[in-house]
Design a protein around this motif. Structure first.
Motif, PDB file in Angstrom:
ATOM      1  N   PHE A 295     -14.729  30.342   6.608  1.00 16.22           N
ATOM      2  CA  PHE A 295     -16.059  30.794   6.226  1.00 16.22           C
ATOM      3  C   PHE A 295     -17.101  29.746   6.582  1.00 16.22           C
ATOM      4  O   PHE A 295     -16.978  28.571   6.214  1.00 16.22           O
ATOM      5  CB  PHE A 295     -16.114  31.105   4.721  1.00 16.22           C
ATOM      6  N   GLU A 296     -18.132  30.205   7.276  1.00 20.18           N
ATOM      7  CA  GLU A 296     -19.278  29.359   7.602  1.00 20.18           C
ATOM      8  C   GLU A 296     -20.356  29.483   6.529  1.00 20.18           C
ATOM      9  O   GLU A 296     -20.977  28.490   6.140  1.00 20.18           O
ATOM     10  CB  GLU A 296     -19.848  29.768   8.968  1.00 20.18           C
ATOM     11  N   LYS A 297     -20.561  30.717   6.045  1.00 20.36           N
ATOM     12  CA  LYS A 297     -21.620  30.949   5.071  1.00 20.36           C
ATOM     13  C   LYS A 297     -21.268  32.180   4.248  1.00 20.36           C
ATOM     14  O   LYS A 297     -20.697  33.143   4.771  1.00 20.36           O
ATOM     15  CB  LYS A 297     -22.965  31.139   5.771  1.00 20.36           C
ATOM     16  N   ILE A 298     -21.662  32.138   2.977  1.00 17.95           N
ATOM     17  CA  ILE A 298     -21.415  33.270   2.088  1.00 17.95           C
ATOM     18  C   ILE A 298     -22.733  33.660   1.431  1.00 17.95           C
ATOM     19  O   ILE A 298     -23.352  32.846   0.728  1.00 17.95           O
ATOM     20  CB  ILE A 298     -20.374  32.918   0.998  1.00 17.95           C
ATOM     21  N   ASN A 299     -23.159  34.897   1.685  1.00 15.37           N
ATOM     22  CA  ASN A 299     -24.417  35.410   1.159  1.00 15.37           C
ATOM     23  C   ASN A 299     -24.130  36.479   0.108  1.00 15.37           C
ATOM     24  O   ASN A 299     -23.294  37.367   0.314  1.00 15.37           O
ATOM     25  CB  ASN A 299     -25.276  36.015   2.272  1.00 15.37           C
ATOM     26  N   ILE A 300     -24.847  36.396  -1.013  1.00 17.31           N
ATOM     27  CA  ILE A 300     -24.705  37.380  -2.086  1.00 17.31           C
ATOM     28  C   ILE A 300     -26.047  38.055  -2.286  1.00 17.31           C
ATOM     29  O   ILE A 300     -27.050  37.389  -2.558  1.00 17.31           O
ATOM     30  CB  ILE A 300     -24.244  36.721  -3.400  1.00 17.31           C
ATOM     31  N   TYR A 301     -26.079  39.379  -2.157  1.00 17.72           N
ATOM     32  CA  TYR A 301     -27.292  40.161  -2.390  1.00 17.72           C
ATOM     33  C   TYR A 301     -27.183  40.761  -3.789  1.00 17.72           C
ATOM     34  O   TYR A 301     -26.434  41.719  -4.017  1.00 17.72           O
ATOM     35  CB  TYR A 301     -27.445  41.241  -1.321  1.00 17.72           C
ATOM     36  N   ALA A 302     -27.931  40.151  -4.739  1.00 18.57           N
ATOM     37  CA  ALA A 302     -27.715  40.432  -6.155  1.00 18.57           C
ATOM     38  C   ALA A 302     -28.220  41.794  -6.596  1.00 18.57           C
ATOM     39  O   ALA A 302     -27.711  42.352  -7.569  1.00 18.57           O
ATOM     40  CB  ALA A 302     -28.361  39.345  -7.005  1.00 18.57           C
ATOM     41  N   ASP A 303     -29.242  42.325  -5.942  1.00 25.50           N
ATOM     42  CA  ASP A 303     -29.776  43.646  -6.323  1.00 25.50           C
ATOM     43  C   ASP A 303     -30.065  44.440  -5.063  1.00 25.50           C
ATOM     44  O   ASP A 303     -31.203  44.799  -4.780  1.00 25.50           O
ATOM     45  CB  ASP A 303     -31.010  43.513  -7.204  1.00 25.50           C
ATOM     46  N   TYR A 304     -29.001  44.710  -4.337  1.00 25.52           N
ATOM     47  CA  TYR A 304     -29.129  45.326  -3.009  1.00 25.52           C
ATOM     48  C   TYR A 304     -29.618  46.762  -3.118  1.00 25.52           C
ATOM     49  O   TYR A 304     -29.166  47.537  -3.956  1.00 25.52           O
ATOM     50  CB  TYR A 304     -27.772  45.288  -2.305  1.00 25.52           C
ATOM     51  N   GLN A 305     -30.576  47.089  -2.248  1.00 27.80           N
ATOM     52  CA  GLN A 305     -31.094  48.441  -2.124  1.00 27.80           C
ATOM     53  C   GLN A 305     -30.965  48.865  -0.669  1.00 27.80           C
ATOM     54  O   GLN A 305     -31.367  48.125   0.238  1.00 27.80           O
ATOM     55  CB  GLN A 305     -32.564  48.506  -2.564  1.00 27.80           C
ATOM     56  N   ILE A 306     -30.407  50.061  -0.461  1.00 30.65           N
ATOM     57  CA  ILE A 306     -30.122  50.508   0.907  1.00 30.65           C
ATOM     58  C   ILE A 306     -31.400  50.579   1.737  1.00 30.65           C
ATOM     59  O   ILE A 306     -31.433  50.148   2.891  1.00 30.65           O
ATOM     60  CB  ILE A 306     -29.411  51.880   0.871  1.00 30.65           C
ATOM     61  N   ASN A 307     -32.446  51.101   1.160  1.00 26.85           N
ATOM     62  CA  ASN A 307     -33.709  51.260   1.898  1.00 26.85           C
ATOM     63  C   ASN A 307     -34.708  50.146   1.597  1.00 26.85           C
ATOM     64  O   ASN A 307     -35.902  50.282   1.836  1.00 26.85           O
ATOM     65  CB  ASN A 307     -34.334  52.615   1.553  1.00 26.85           C
ATOM     66  N   GLY A 308     -34.216  49.039   1.024  1.00 30.84           N
ATOM     67  CA  GLY A 308     -35.110  47.948   0.673  1.00 30.84           C
ATOM     68  C   GLY A 308     -35.565  47.155   1.882  1.00 30.84           C
ATOM     69  O   GLY A 308     -34.992  47.218   2.973  1.00 30.84           O
ATOM     70  N   ASN A 309     -36.612  46.375   1.685  1.00 33.62           N
ATOM     71  CA  ASN A 309     -37.184  45.535   2.742  1.00 33.62           C
ATOM     72  C   ASN A 309     -36.550  44.157   2.666  1.00 33.62           C
ATOM     73  O   ASN A 309     -36.794  43.387   1.729  1.00 33.62           O
ATOM     74  CB  ASN A 309     -38.701  45.437   2.581  1.00 33.62           C
ATOM     75  N   ALA A 310     -35.729  43.822   3.653  1.00 40.12           N
ATOM     76  CA  ALA A 310     -35.026  42.542   3.643  1.00 40.12           C
ATOM     77  C   ALA A 310     -35.965  41.359   3.805  1.00 40.12           C
ATOM     78  O   ALA A 310     -35.667  40.247   3.353  1.00 40.12           O
ATOM     79  CB  ALA A 310     -33.967  42.528   4.746  1.00 40.12           C
ATOM     80  N   ASP A 311     -37.125  41.575   4.440  1.00 43.46           N
ATOM     81  CA  ASP A 311     -38.047  40.470   4.675  1.00 43.46           C
ATOM     82  C   ASP A 311     -38.683  39.971   3.382  1.00 43.46           C
ATOM     83  O   ASP A 311     -39.164  38.837   3.319  1.00 43.46           O
ATOM     84  CB  ASP A 311     -39.151  40.900   5.651  1.00 43.46           C
ATOM     85  N   SER A 312     -38.727  40.797   2.362  1.00 46.11           N
ATOM     86  CA  SER A 312     -39.383  40.419   1.103  1.00 46.11           C
ATOM     87  C   SER A 312     -38.426  39.747   0.126  1.00 46.11           C
ATOM     88  O   SER A 312     -38.811  39.434  -1.005  1.00 46.11           O
ATOM     89  CB  SER A 312     -40.003  41.656   0.441  1.00 46.11           C
ATOM     90  N   LEU A 313     -37.169  39.535   0.504  1.00 46.69           N
ATOM     91  CA  LEU A 313     -36.182  38.948  -0.396  1.00 46.69           C
ATOM     92  C   LEU A 313     -36.427  37.462  -0.605  1.00 46.69           C
ATOM     93  O   LEU A 313     -36.833  36.741   0.308  1.00 46.69           O
ATOM     94  CB  LEU A 313     -34.771  39.161   0.147  1.00 46.69           C
ATOM     95  N   LYS A 314     -36.173  37.019  -1.821  1.00 48.41           N
ATOM     96  CA  LYS A 314     -36.168  35.600  -2.140  1.00 48.41           C
ATOM     97  C   LYS A 314     -34.719  35.116  -2.175  1.00 48.41           C
ATOM     98  O   LYS A 314     -33.781  35.911  -2.257  1.00 48.41           O
ATOM     99  CB  LYS A 314     -36.846  35.363  -3.485  1.00 48.41           C
ATOM    100  N   SER A 315     -34.541  33.808  -2.130  1.00 48.19           N
ATOM    101  CA  SER A 315     -33.175  33.291  -2.115  1.00 48.19           C
ATOM    102  C   SER A 315     -33.100  31.935  -2.799  1.00 48.19           C
ATOM    103  O   SER A 315     -34.090  31.201  -2.868  1.00 48.19           O
ATOM    104  CB  SER A 315     -32.649  33.183  -0.682  1.00 48.19           C
ATOM    105  N   ILE A 316     -31.915  31.634  -3.322  1.00 50.34           N
ATOM    106  CA  ILE A 316     -31.609  30.302  -3.833  1.00 50.34           C
ATOM    107  C   ILE A 316     -30.211  29.934  -3.363  1.00 50.34           C
ATOM    108  O   ILE A 316     -29.376  30.806  -3.083  1.00 50.34           O
ATOM    109  CB  ILE A 316     -31.665  30.243  -5.383  1.00 50.34           C
ATOM    110  N   ASN A 317     -29.947  28.651  -3.279  1.00 49.93           N
ATOM    111  CA  ASN A 317     -28.635  28.147  -2.908  1.00 49.93           C
ATOM    112  C   ASN A 317     -27.952  27.601  -4.162  1.00 49.93           C
ATOM    113  O   ASN A 317     -28.553  26.846  -4.941  1.00 49.93           O
ATOM    114  CB  ASN A 317     -28.735  27.040  -1.861  1.00 49.93           C
ATOM    115  N   TYR A 318     -26.699  28.011  -4.356  1.00 48.89           N
ATOM    116  CA  TYR A 318     -25.956  27.577  -5.525  1.00 48.89           C
ATOM    117  C   TYR A 318     -24.504  27.349  -5.126  1.00 48.89           C
ATOM    118  O   TYR A 318     -23.789  28.294  -4.744  1.00 48.89           O
ATOM    119  CB  TYR A 318     -26.040  28.628  -6.637  1.00 48.89           C
ATOM    120  N   GLU A 319     -24.095  26.075  -5.140  1.00 48.96           N
ATOM    121  CA  GLU A 319     -22.703  25.707  -4.838  1.00 48.96           C
ATOM    122  C   GLU A 319     -22.195  26.355  -3.556  1.00 48.96           C
ATOM    123  O   GLU A 319     -21.202  27.101  -3.559  1.00 48.96           O
ATOM    124  CB  GLU A 319     -21.788  26.064  -6.014  1.00 48.96           C
TER     125      GLU A 319
END
Length: 866
Positions: A295-319
């Motif tokens: 694994f190079e990277k692991i991304n978790i989408y906590a409140d995923y919406q199928i038709n949501g706008n990915a550009d408006s997502l916020k993110s944090i890094n945790y462990e």
């Protein structure tokens, strides 16, 4: 319930009558034409050895008609149906002149046409055909198909040169025949050398490490099933060793010998091929070999919406995880990452993917997750995207039922619950439940009023982790689905018995190392039971009252006891002058007088009164149960359709020990019986253990043999002389010994001396044979053995005490039969039990004394009892 039992007896007689008419009025060969043969039996022989293996017999394409105890019930039901009910109705209509005209004038022509399509004319025949079974006429095409199947099966076992044929053997009875299938196996082929051809060096090294675990080994007889198992093993091995995209289709075998030629050695070499993956539109040669991915990277989408706008997502890094969210992160990062078993730079394992699915689902906060793996083929690295779609924050559950019991003529029960998810941001689940019922009493003498009511509720919060002040992750990792549960509840009963109020609180932990094992620890299980109306004891427990009143009859002329009696006539006695004890003043005064030292009374009667008074005190006293327990469960059942499995449950419970240890720290008050009191109530102290084992065997043609054994014992000690009623055992009922009603059996050889018979030792053994009858209707024959006894407590009736192994002679035996209707989601069950061996009778009258329909016990239940 007397009316209900009478109705059950009535319908049982009707059912038996219909079954007898079916058996007497049907001709099994009714729809077997001349020149046709009804198949009665199939036999398979290999080199003159008769085959009984059900897996092999399942290859037979055509089977005889099903039977119930040798009787072809479904075939005869089918034979009852008319072939052409329309024509029969038309013939009947025209059989007499003017019949059709008179019927048209009486019903109208339209109604007569509707009568033609009615259930009486047409529907009954269609129903009989649907639940019945057409005659199994021997079809040589299907017979030859079976021969081909058997030859193919034995080919898969290494008998490549086998031959087969069938023989139709006509019986002595007309139009009936058996079929014998005979397979000549010849000498089997054996594996000489396994040659490997693995295109990927990394896969080759993985294979070499685990080669000793192979299902396919040199010197074994050829068996295609082992080759399939080996393909599955290698697929799991590679996918759990970093090859995330391995395909089972990449594995194949080449047999390096012409199996059509017979030789003396019958040895064969086999080559294992593990090829490159095949992509759509590509040939194998143009695709890179399999590689181990990290694994190079692991991304978790906590409140995923199928038709949501990915550009408006916020993110944090945790462990080493990146968590994406909209507007505000509603979950604690640790709650999300603890449910994911992939780690940065770790090797991909399919096992981690499955465990992540299970744990995310176990949170009860998200819908089934979606996982995406994006490879970097040049560096053999993976980017994992895990999409989590939240469930609604709140859920509302409502339920309403109509109830009936031996206490209530009719009642209504309702319940409502609110579920709140992610209460504290750590995927916790909070549920608040309320329930209640209102009913009309079957006997107004049970209470001061005519109605009964019950009201209760609880608050339950579940944590997706072990909720302790220290970490348990090294002992119970998150893939074991750990949960902590804290519950607080209360319940109020009005006008039922003693008007009981209860309060309970539970702190428990559970986890599952795999899908078959489960551990549960209730660190605290506190229950407080308060009887609001103890003076109603003798109104509720009428058998106990009758025994006391019978003893009191001999003292009714004593002028000192005159105030104890009511001058109402006892309808159960022939003597109109018999008096009854007043409840509660008369019963209390009488027992107090009789139990005074020196009172002139027969020793047996004195023992009866003392036993009744001890039971009254025990059942009317308030109980404080402060317990802890551990339960281990193992279940080998693979899925809902698995009918060949076992289940084992072990439970150990201890009550009162912690409170007893605190005596030196916090001195307790004591009552007159030298019992320690907490909040004015003597706490219960006992040790309890239970063993429960269930085993199912799947037989031929959807038949199942089910067995259950249960042993339970609760030993009071220290602050208690007996086990509380709510933690004791009873026998009888729809899920126990079905020849007795609940609480009627035991203890020991006593004969239903109390209204609710219970004890602290129980043995139960059940055996049930289940079989299909017609469609969704199934039948069963059962034998239930067991009883309850008193042991190591204050019981002094020798008939109720388990002394030694000779007490096993008091094991009651009930046998009977049952019908089940499978509604897919649940099974409706009706059982009829007969007292086959009754330990309450004299020795010479214990067997088959009440073995008749009049004394049968009917039980209605939902789903199977075990």
């Amino acid at each position: 319930m007397r009316g209900s039992y009478g109705l059950m007896h009535y319908w049982a007689k009707i059912g038996l009558l219909l079954l007898m008419l079916t058996m007497l009025g049907c001709n099994t060969l009714k729809k077997v034409d001349d020149g046709e043969l009804l198949l009665t039996k199939n036999s398979i022989y290999t080199d003159e050895d008769k085959i009984k293996d059900e897996d092999i017999r399942s290859l037979i394409s055509q089977k005889p008609n099903s039977s119930v105890l040798g009787y072809p019930l479904r075939l005869n039901l089918y034979n009852l149906a008319k072939e052409n009910p329309d024509s029969s109705f038309t013939d009947w209509l025209h059989r007499k002149e003017k019949r059709e005209k008179r019927l048209n004038n009486f019903l109208s022509e339209k109604q007569v046409n509707r009568l033609r399509e009615s259930f009486v004319v047409k529907g009954a025949s269609e129903f009989l055909k649907r639940i019945g079974e057409p005659p199994s006429i021997i079809d040589t095409a299907l017979t030859q198909k079976t021969v081909d199947r058997l030859k193919a099966y034995y080919n898969s076992k290494g008998y490549f040169n086998n031959t087969g044929h069938y023989t139709i053997v006509q019986g002595k009875r007309k139009k009936r025949a058996e079929i014998e299938y005979r397979i000549q196996l010849e000498q089997p082929f054996m594996l000489d050398t396994i040659i490997k051809n693995i295109t990927s060096p990394e896969l080759d090294s993985i294979y070499n490490v685990a080669a000793s675990e192979s299902f396919v080994k040199d010197g074994d007889q050829f068996d295609l099933a082992k080759f399939n198992s080996e393909r599955e093993r290698l697929t799991a091995l590679f996918r759990n060793s970093g090859v995330y995209n391995f395909q089972e289709s990449s594995i194949n075998y080449d047999i390096l010998r012409d199996t059509s030629k017979v030789a003396n050695d019958q040895l064969m070499d086999v080559q294992l091929n593990v090829q490159k993956p095949r992509s759509i539109g590509d040939s194998i040669s143009n695709v890179s070999p399999y590689r181990i991915h990290r694994f190079e990277k692991i991304n978790i989408y906590a409140d995923y919406q199928i038709n949501g706008n990915a550009d408006s997502l916020k993110s944090i890094n945790y462990e080493d995880y990146t968590i994406f969210y909209h507007d505000e992160l509603k979950y604690k990062p640790k709650a999300l990452t603890d449910a994911i078993f992939f780690e940065k730079d770790s090797v991909y394992r399919d096992l981690d993917r499955i465990r992540s699915y299970r744990q995310i689902t176990n949170l009860n906060t998200f819908r089934y997750p979606n996982m995406e793996f994006i490879p970097d083929t040049t560096q053999a690295r993976l980017i994992s995207n895990i999409y989590l779609s939240p469930r609604p924050k709140f859920s509302l559950n409502l339920d309403f039922d109509i109830t009936h019991s031996n206490i209530q003529r009719i009642g209504t029960a309702f319940s409502a619950g609110v579920i709140t998810r992610n209460v504290f941001g750590g995927a916790e689940t909070l549920s608040i439940n309320a329930r209640g019922s209102v009913g009309l009493l079957s006997d107004a003498s049970l209470s001061d009023g005519e109605f009964t009511s019950e009201l209760g509720g609880d608050i339950n919060i579940t944590f997706p982790r072990i909720w302790l002040p220290f970490s348990t992750e090294n002992v119970i990792p998150y893939y074991m689905l750990p949960q902590s549960r804290f519950l607080v509840g209360t319940n109020f009963q009005k006008n039922i018995g003693l008007d009981r109020q209860s309060f309970n609180s539970v702190l428990s932990f559970n986890w599952s190392p795999d899908t078959r094992l489960k551990h549960n620890i209730e660190l605290l299980n506190v229950e407080f039971v308060r009887n609001v109306n103890p003076d109603n004891f003798f109104n509720e427990y009428r058998n106990t009252y009758s025994r006391l009143d019978e003893v009191a009859d001999q003292f009714e002329t004593n002028p000192d006891f005159a105030s104890f009696y009511d001058e109402n006539v006892d309808p159960g006695q022939d003597d109109d002058d018999d008096l009854e004890l007043l409840i509660p003043d008369g019963t209390t005064a009488f027992t107090d007088a009789v139990l005074q030292p020196g009172f002139d009374i027969d020793n047996d009667d004195l023992a009866t009164v003392r036993s009744i008074e001890e039971r009254r005190q025990r059942l009317t006293e308030n109980n404080l149960i402060f317990a802890s327990n551990y339960t281990f469960t193992k279940n080998s059942k693979l899925d809902i359709n698995d009918n060949d499995f076992y289940q084992f449950r072990f439970k150990l419970e201890s009550a009162g020990n912690l409170l007893s240890l605190l005596e030196d720290v916090v001195p307790y008050n004591k009552n007159d019986n030298d019992q320690l009191l907490v909040f004015g109530v003597p706490f219960t102290q006992y040790l309890k253990t239970e063993l429960d084992y269930i085993k199912h065997w799947e037989l031929a043609d959807s038949k199942v043999l089910a067995f259950r054994s249960f042993f339970g014992m609760a030993v009071p000690y220290g602050n208690s002389e007996s086990v509380p009623f709510v933690r004791s055992y009873f026998a009888g009922g729809s899920n126990d010994n079905r020849a007795w009603n609940a609480y009627e059996l035991g203890p020991g050889s006593t004969n239903n001396i109390n209204d609710f018979n219970e004890a602290n030792l129980k043995i139960a053994l059940n055996l049930e044979y289940r079989f299909p009858i017609a469609g969704d209707v199934k039948g069963a024959f059962f034998a239930d053995a067991g009883n309850i006894w008193n042991v190591f407590d204050n019981e002094d009736n020798p008939d109720a005490i388990f002394d030694n192994f000779s007490s096993l002679a008091d094991l009651a035996l009930g046998t009977g039969m049952g019908l089940r209707y499978d509604f897919t989601y649940f099974v409706f069950r009706l059982d009829m039990g007969f007292k086959t061996y009754n330990p309450a009778e004299e020795w010479s009258k214990r067997w088959f004394r009440d073995y008749n329909l009049k004394n049968a016990v009917f039980n209605i239940g939902i789903n199977y009892p075990f």
